[in-house]
Design a protein around this motif. Structure first.
Motif, PDB file in Angstrom:
ATOM      1  N   PHE A   1       0.982  -1.221   0.043  1.00  0.00           N
ATOM      2  CA  PHE A   1       0.163   0.099   0.053  1.00  0.00           C
ATOM      3  C   PHE A   1       0.794   1.234   0.110  1.00  0.00           C
ATOM      4  CE2 PHE A   1      -3.525  -2.816   1.947  1.00  0.00           C
ATOM      5  CZ  PHE A   1      -4.288  -2.792   0.800  1.00  0.00           C
ATOM      6  N   SER A   2       2.170   1.383   0.847  1.00  0.00           N
ATOM      7  CA  SER A   2       2.992   2.422   0.763  1.00  0.00           C
ATOM      8  C   SER A   2       3.464   2.776  -0.654  1.00  0.00           C
ATOM      9  CB  SER A   2       3.916   2.102   1.750  1.00  0.00           C
ATOM     10  OG  SER A   2       3.380   2.142   3.123  1.00  0.00           O
ATOM     11  N   SER A   3       3.641   1.790  -1.391  1.00  0.00           N
ATOM     12  CA  SER A   3       4.180   1.927  -2.869  1.00  0.00           C
ATOM     13  C   SER A   3       3.413   2.762  -3.782  1.00  0.00           C
ATOM     14  CB  SER A   3       4.525   0.689  -3.450  1.00  0.00           C
ATOM     15  OG  SER A   3       3.476  -0.161  -3.833  1.00  0.00           O
ATOM     16  N   LEU A   4       2.119   2.876  -3.216  1.00  0.00           N
ATOM     17  CA  LEU A   4       1.081   3.495  -4.064  1.00  0.00           C
ATOM     18  C   LEU A   4       0.914   5.083  -3.986  1.00  0.00           C
ATOM     19  CD1 LEU A   4      -1.997   1.154  -3.653  1.00  0.00           C
ATOM     20  CD2 LEU A   4      -0.475   1.057  -5.674  1.00  0.00           C
ATOM     21  N   GLU A   5       1.804   5.668  -2.869  1.00  0.00           N
ATOM     22  CA  GLU A   5       1.867   7.004  -2.663  1.00  0.00           C
ATOM     23  C   GLU A   5       1.937   7.878  -3.549  1.00  0.00           C
ATOM     24  OE1 GLU A   5       3.434  10.067   0.853  1.00  0.00           O
ATOM     25  OE2 GLU A   5       3.826   8.069   0.894  1.00  0.00           O
ATOM     26  N   SER A   6       2.979   7.513  -4.738  1.00  0.00           N
ATOM     27  CA  SER A   6       3.170   8.681  -5.587  1.00  0.00           C
ATOM     28  C   SER A   6       2.896   7.955  -6.938  1.00  0.00           C
ATOM     29  CB  SER A   6       4.935   8.443  -5.893  1.00  0.00           C
ATOM     30  OG  SER A   6       5.218   7.099  -6.310  1.00  0.00           O
ATOM     31  N   THR A   7       1.472   7.224  -6.836  1.00  0.00           N
ATOM     32  CA  THR A   7       0.661   6.857  -8.141  1.00  0.00           C
ATOM     33  C   THR A   7      -0.627   7.713  -8.137  1.00  0.00           C
ATOM     34  OG1 THR A   7      -0.560   4.872  -7.279  1.00  0.00           O
ATOM     35  CG2 THR A   7       1.981   4.799  -7.874  1.00  0.00           C
ATOM     36  N   GLY A   8      -1.454   7.227  -9.168  1.00  0.00           N
ATOM     37  CA  GLY A   8      -3.015   7.672  -9.343  1.00  0.00           C
ATOM     38  C   GLY A   8      -3.779   6.902  -8.061  1.00  0.00           C
ATOM     39  N   LEU A   9      -3.319   5.892  -7.428  1.00  0.00           N
ATOM     40  CA  LEU A   9      -3.946   5.010  -6.401  1.00  0.00           C
ATOM     41  C   LEU A   9      -3.640   5.472  -5.219  1.00  0.00           C
ATOM     42  CD1 LEU A   9      -4.306   1.521  -8.222  1.00  0.00           C
ATOM     43  CD2 LEU A   9      -5.972   3.499  -8.154  1.00  0.00           C
ATOM     44  N   ALA A  10      -3.037   6.672  -5.057  1.00  0.00           N
ATOM     45  CA  ALA A  10      -2.495   7.119  -3.488  1.00  0.00           C
ATOM     46  C   ALA A  10      -3.745   7.066  -2.484  1.00  0.00           C
ATOM     47  CB  ALA A  10      -1.785   8.446  -3.561  1.00  0.00           C
ATOM     48  N   PRO A  11      -4.885   7.480  -3.117  1.00  0.00           N
ATOM     49  CA  PRO A  11      -6.097   7.414  -2.191  1.00  0.00           C
ATOM     50  C   PRO A  11      -6.152   6.045  -1.486  1.00  0.00           C
ATOM     51  CG  PRO A  11      -6.488   8.866  -3.788  1.00  0.00           C
ATOM     52  CD  PRO A  11      -5.298   8.250  -4.161  1.00  0.00           C
ATOM     53  N   GLU A  12      -6.393   4.894  -2.459  1.00  0.00           N
ATOM     54  CA  GLU A  12      -6.457   3.540  -2.031  1.00  0.00           C
ATOM     55  C   GLU A  12      -5.297   3.054  -1.298  1.00  0.00           C
ATOM     56  OE1 GLU A  12      -9.220   4.236  -5.535  1.00  0.00           O
ATOM     57  OE2 GLU A  12      -7.079   4.761  -5.106  1.00  0.00           O
ATOM     58  N   GLY A  13      -4.076   3.514  -1.516  1.00  0.00           N
ATOM     59  CA  GLY A  13      -3.069   2.984  -0.657  1.00  0.00           C
ATOM     60  C   GLY A  13      -3.178   3.522   0.933  1.00  0.00           C
ATOM     61  N   PHE A  14      -3.611   5.026   1.021  1.00  0.00           N
ATOM     62  CA  PHE A  14      -3.617   5.478   2.391  1.00  0.00           C
ATOM     63  C   PHE A  14      -4.988   4.852   3.016  1.00  0.00           C
ATOM     64  CE2 PHE A  14      -1.469   9.218   0.654  1.00  0.00           C
ATOM     65  CZ  PHE A  14      -0.303   9.008   1.603  1.00  0.00           C
ATOM     66  N   ASN A  15      -5.861   4.302   2.353  1.00  0.00           N
ATOM     67  CA  ASN A  15      -7.002   3.798   2.950  1.00  0.00           C
ATOM     68  C   ASN A  15      -6.807   2.447   3.124  1.00  0.00           C
ATOM     69  OD1 ASN A  15     -10.072   3.266   3.325  1.00  0.00           O
ATOM     70  ND2 ASN A  15      -9.904   1.842   1.654  1.00  0.00           N
ATOM     71  N   GLY A  16      -5.674   1.536   2.206  1.00  0.00           N
ATOM     72  CA  GLY A  16      -5.316   0.395   2.766  1.00  0.00           C
ATOM     73  C   GLY A  16      -4.397   0.550   3.870  1.00  0.00           C
TER      74      GLY A  16
END
Length: 238
Positions: free
Chosen positions: A101-116
């Motif tokens: 989930f942390s690896s999503l922070e700089s992507t378009g799925l950052a919101p999903e990453g923080f939610n995860g």
């Protein structure tokens, strides 16, 4: 995490087929008159759809198997990492889920990453950090009923000064998704904790089936009672 960690990956597919050894792609293939040869990228995307279905059914180990075997070419994409995080969370591999989930922070799925990340921390019982991550998810996507529901529930668990904010978050979530049973139940808990019995009854009156209405009322009452027991025990330990 009771009501609030229910995932939004809702692609109802093929769990039984996969269990019995059938290839899920056969059920996803176009009709005979529309058959086209699939390239490898399309095949990987179809398997990611299968993974969505497995996650929705709570079959996290099967989802991991499909991700590892069939969607190899997608491993570097944000979508793959999101699904991988969900499967890892479902199998309680928390450190690995945090990394995904942390690896999503700089992507378009950052919101999903923080939610995860918030859901991982909630599963570990670290509710203040869960709230921090849910807040970041909501800040990036304020119109997500799912994120608001998760944030509201986490604030209910923490209690105290967070209860007012929890109610507001859950009211927002319900306006965005009035059909969600999870949001409705969490909002009922918030109203009950706030002593807003009339508003709670109005919310319950929207449930047409009396049996279901009684079940939801009982669940909320039991949650509030248990929450109070935990709160009182915490005060005694101080």
């Amino acid at each position: 995490m009771k009501q609030s960690v229910i995932m939004s990956l809702c692609v109802p597919l093929l769990g039984a087929c996969a269990e019995n050894g059938f290839d899920p792609l056969s059920a996803l293939a176009p009709s005979a008159g529309e058959v086209q040869e699939l390239d490898s990228a399309s095949t990987s995307q179809l398997y990611l759809s299968v993974v969505n279905g497995l996650l929705a059914q709570g079959r996290y180990r099967a989802a991991l198997a499909y991700l590892d075997q069939y969607a190899v070419k997608e491993k570097r994409t944000p979508h793959f990492r999101q699904l991988h995080g969900e499967a890892l969370l479902g199998t309680e591999q928390y450190d690995e889920a945090i990394a995904a989930f942390s690896s999503l922070e700089s992507t378009g799925l950052a919101p999903e990453g923080f939610n995860g990340l918030g859901r991982v921390k909630a599963a570990q019982g670290d509710w203040p950090v869960a709230i921090s991550n849910f807040e970041r998810a909501v800040a990036l996507r304020p119109s997500s009923a799912e994120f608001l529901n998760n944030l509201g529930y986490a604030r209910l668990v923490v209690g105290g000064d967070s209860l007012g904010k929890a109610e507001f978050n859950l009211l927002q979530a319900q306006e965005l998704d009035p059909a969600s049973e999870s949001i409705r139940t969490n909002l009922l808990i918030a109203l009950t904790l706030a002593g807003k019995d009339e508003e709670a009854e109005r919310l319950l009156s929207g449930i047409p089936a009396s049996k279901k209405r009684a079940e939801v009322r009982r669940f909320a009452a039991d949650w509030v009672k248990q929450h109070q027991v935990v709160a009182d025990a915490a005060k005694e330990d101080m």
